[in-house]
Write a protein that holds these residues in place. Structure first.
Motif, PDB file in Angstrom:
ATOM      1  N   SER A   1       0.828  -1.209   0.000  1.00 26.86           N
ATOM      2  CA  SER A   1       0.000   0.000   0.000  1.00 26.86           C
ATOM      3  C   SER A   1       0.860   1.257   0.000  1.00 26.86           C
ATOM      4  N   LEU A   2       2.036   1.168   0.558  1.00 21.08           N
ATOM      5  CA  LEU A   2       2.948   2.309   0.547  1.00 21.08           C
ATOM      6  C   LEU A   2       3.234   2.733  -0.896  1.00 21.08           C
ATOM      7  N   ASP A   3       3.435   1.764  -1.775  1.00 20.21           N
ATOM      8  CA  ASP A   3       3.653   2.070  -3.192  1.00 20.21           C
ATOM      9  C   ASP A   3       2.427   2.740  -3.801  1.00 20.21           C
ATOM     10  N   VAL A   4       1.245   2.282  -3.412  1.00 21.80           N
ATOM     11  CA  VAL A   4       0.012   2.875  -3.943  1.00 21.80           C
ATOM     12  C   VAL A   4      -0.095   4.339  -3.498  1.00 21.80           C
ATOM     13  N   PHE A   5       0.200   4.611  -2.237  1.00 19.15           N
ATOM     14  CA  PHE A   5       0.148   5.990  -1.741  1.00 19.15           C
ATOM     15  C   PHE A   5       1.155   6.865  -2.475  1.00 19.15           C
ATOM     16  N   VAL A   6       2.348   6.332  -2.720  1.00 18.54           N
ATOM     17  CA  VAL A   6       3.379   7.097  -3.429  1.00 18.54           C
ATOM     18  C   VAL A   6       2.942   7.391  -4.864  1.00 18.54           C
ATOM     19  N   GLU A   7       2.382   6.395  -5.524  1.00 22.20           N
ATOM     20  CA  GLU A   7       1.977   6.554  -6.925  1.00 22.20           C
ATOM     21  C   GLU A   7       0.731   7.421  -7.095  1.00 22.20           C
ATOM     22  N   GLU A   8      -0.224   7.266  -6.190  1.00 22.36           N
ATOM     23  CA  GLU A   8      -1.532   7.911  -6.369  1.00 22.36           C
ATOM     24  C   GLU A   8      -1.716   9.192  -5.549  1.00 22.36           C
ATOM     25  N   GLY A   9      -0.999   9.305  -4.444  1.00 28.04           N
ATOM     26  CA  GLY A   9      -1.252  10.410  -3.518  1.00 28.04           C
ATOM     27  C   GLY A   9      -2.339  10.003  -2.535  1.00 28.04           C
ATOM     28  N   TYR A  10      -2.270  10.511  -1.334  1.00 35.41           N
ATOM     29  CA  TYR A  10      -3.182  10.088  -0.267  1.00 35.41           C
ATOM     30  C   TYR A  10      -4.645  10.246  -0.672  1.00 35.41           C
ATOM     31  N   GLU A  11      -4.987  11.394  -1.219  1.00 35.10           N
ATOM     32  CA  GLU A  11      -6.388  11.683  -1.556  1.00 35.10           C
ATOM     33  C   GLU A  11      -6.974  10.707  -2.572  1.00 35.10           C
ATOM     34  N   ASP A  12      -6.162  10.287  -3.540  1.00 36.33           N
ATOM     35  CA  ASP A  12      -6.671   9.453  -4.637  1.00 36.33           C
ATOM     36  C   ASP A  12      -6.645   7.956  -4.348  1.00 36.33           C
ATOM     37  N   VAL A  13      -6.051   7.570  -3.241  1.00 37.51           N
ATOM     38  CA  VAL A  13      -6.008   6.146  -2.899  1.00 37.51           C
ATOM     39  C   VAL A  13      -7.355   5.717  -2.332  1.00 37.51           C
ATOM     40  N   THR A  14      -7.816   4.570  -2.791  1.00 35.53           N
ATOM     41  CA  THR A  14      -9.060   3.998  -2.272  1.00 35.53           C
ATOM     42  C   THR A  14      -8.771   2.609  -1.731  1.00 35.53           C
ATOM     43  N   PHE A  15      -9.700   2.105  -0.947  1.00 32.00           N
ATOM     44  CA  PHE A  15      -9.571   0.737  -0.454  1.00 32.00           C
ATOM     45  C   PHE A  15      -9.464  -0.238  -1.622  1.00 32.00           C
ATOM     46  N   GLN A  16     -10.221   0.032  -2.674  1.00 27.62           N
ATOM     47  CA  GLN A  16     -10.215  -0.861  -3.836  1.00 27.62           C
ATOM     48  C   GLN A  16      -8.848  -0.879  -4.512  1.00 27.62           C
ATOM     49  N   LYS A  17      -8.213   0.278  -4.641  1.00 32.40           N
ATOM     50  CA  LYS A  17      -6.892   0.334  -5.266  1.00 32.40           C
ATOM     51  C   LYS A  17      -5.868  -0.443  -4.441  1.00 32.40           C
ATOM     52  N   ILE A  18      -5.953  -0.336  -3.134  1.00 28.14           N
ATOM     53  CA  ILE A  18      -5.035  -1.079  -2.265  1.00 28.14           C
ATOM     54  C   ILE A  18      -5.312  -2.573  -2.382  1.00 28.14           C
ATOM     55  N   ALA A  19      -6.580  -2.944  -2.347  1.00 24.82           N
ATOM     56  CA  ALA A  19      -6.954  -4.360  -2.469  1.00 24.82           C
ATOM     57  C   ALA A  19      -6.464  -4.931  -3.797  1.00 24.82           C
ATOM     58  N   ASP A  20      -6.655  -4.179  -4.876  1.00 24.95           N
ATOM     59  CA  ASP A  20      -6.201  -4.635  -6.196  1.00 24.95           C
ATOM     60  C   ASP A  20      -4.689  -4.856  -6.202  1.00 24.95           C
ATOM     61  N   ARG A  21      -3.939  -3.920  -5.644  1.00 29.53           N
ATOM     62  CA  ARG A  21      -2.476  -4.047  -5.612  1.00 29.53           C
ATOM     63  C   ARG A  21      -2.043  -5.275  -4.810  1.00 29.53           C
ATOM     64  N   CYS A  22      -2.796  -5.576  -3.774  1.00 33.69           N
ATOM     65  CA  CYS A  22      -2.459  -6.699  -2.894  1.00 33.69           C
ATOM     66  C   CYS A  22      -3.013  -8.030  -3.404  1.00 33.69           C
ATOM     67  N   GLY A  23      -3.836  -7.971  -4.438  1.00 37.76           N
ATOM     68  CA  GLY A  23      -4.407  -9.200  -4.977  1.00 37.76           C
ATOM     69  C   GLY A  23      -5.453  -9.824  -4.071  1.00 37.76           C
ATOM     70  N   ILE A  24      -6.181  -8.969  -3.344  1.00 35.31           N
ATOM     71  CA  ILE A  24      -7.236  -9.451  -2.449  1.00 35.31           C
ATOM     72  C   ILE A  24      -8.500  -8.626  -2.700  1.00 35.31           C
ATOM     73  N   THR A  25      -9.586  -9.041  -2.093  1.00 36.75           N
ATOM     74  CA  THR A  25     -10.835  -8.292  -2.231  1.00 36.75           C
ATOM     75  C   THR A  25     -10.888  -7.192  -1.177  1.00 36.75           C
ATOM     76  N   ARG A  26     -11.763  -6.219  -1.412  1.00 38.33           N
ATOM     77  CA  ARG A  26     -11.960  -5.157  -0.415  1.00 38.33           C
ATOM     78  C   ARG A  26     -12.445  -5.742   0.902  1.00 38.33           C
ATOM     79  N   THR A  27     -13.304  -6.734   0.814  1.00 37.85           N
ATOM     80  CA  THR A  27     -13.829  -7.373   2.022  1.00 37.85           C
ATOM     81  C   THR A  27     -12.701  -7.986   2.844  1.00 37.85           C
ATOM     82  N   THR A  28     -11.782  -8.639   2.164  1.00 38.50           N
ATOM     83  CA  THR A  28     -10.631  -9.225   2.860  1.00 38.50           C
ATOM     84  C   THR A  28      -9.772  -8.128   3.488  1.00 38.50           C
TER      85      THR A  28
END
Length: 197
Positions: free
Chosen positions: A18-45
């Motif tokens: 998720s640190l990479d996602v924050f660096v690439e997207e910026g705090y405001e543009d990061v969503t739970f879904q983007k983090i889940a996608d990067r991690c290869g898991i669902t939002r629910t997980t």
């Protein structure tokens, strides 16, 4: 026991990715879904491990500080080097991390500005994150004074000078958009030279 270990391992992996996602997207543009996608898991997980984006962001910063602290402790606990050398290596390690984490510091700055606008004491927030770093610097400075490597000087003042130079490095990287901060490295070495007996 294996379930707890696996849970912590997965949590740590999420924080690192998720640190990479924050660096690439910026705090405001990061969503739970983007983090889940990067991690290869669902939002629910993802909700099993974290309540919200804010918790992940703070956990990511804590993870980064933890890895920096591990490196610092290697120098502090290395009895084959002098306190002067340990201090130089620690500060070089910190400056290297600042340079390699420039984008993250830009995001942290934006995050802190957002908190400040909402009335949060950002000074307190930052102090909580760096108290261990300052403690480690003080440890080396005190040992250096006790071993006769450094002059008898107020440790708090020495620490504030070094920490101020670290802050200057972060400012130059994030606000002034400098790519390299060799002048800060030289200034840090000059400050350490001034501590020597």
């Amino acid at each position: 026991m294996a379930i707890i270990v696996e849970h912590e391992k997965r949590r740590k992996e999420i924080l690192q990715k998720s640190l990479d996602v924050f660096v690439e997207e910026g705090y405001e543009d990061v969503t739970f879904q983007k983090i889940a996608d990067r991690c290869g898991i669902t939002r629910t997980t993802l909700y099993i491990y974290f309540k919200n984006k804010h918790e992940i962001f703070l956990g990511s910063i804590k993870e980064l500080m933890g890895s920096l602290e591990e490196n610092i402790l290697l120098y502090i606990n290395n009895t084959s080097i002098s306190n002067e050398e340990a201090l130089r290596k620690i500060l070089s390690c910190i400056i290297d991390k600042c340079e390699s984490s420039k984008k993250l510091f830009i995001i942290i700055l934006g995050y802190l500005l957002q908190l400040k606008k909402s009335g949060v004491d950002t000074n307190l927030k930052v102090r909580r994150r760096v108290v261990r770093l300052k403690h480690h610097l003080s440890t080396v400075l005190i040992r250096g004074i006790q071993n006769g490597e450094f002059r008898e000087t107020n440790v708090k003042d020495m620490n504030e000078l070094l920490y101020g130079l670290i802050e200057a490095a972060i400012f130059r990287l994030t606000i002034l958009n400098q790519e390299k901060i060799e002048d800060i490295r030289e200034t840090i070495n000059l400050a350490i030279d001034g501590f020597l007996k």
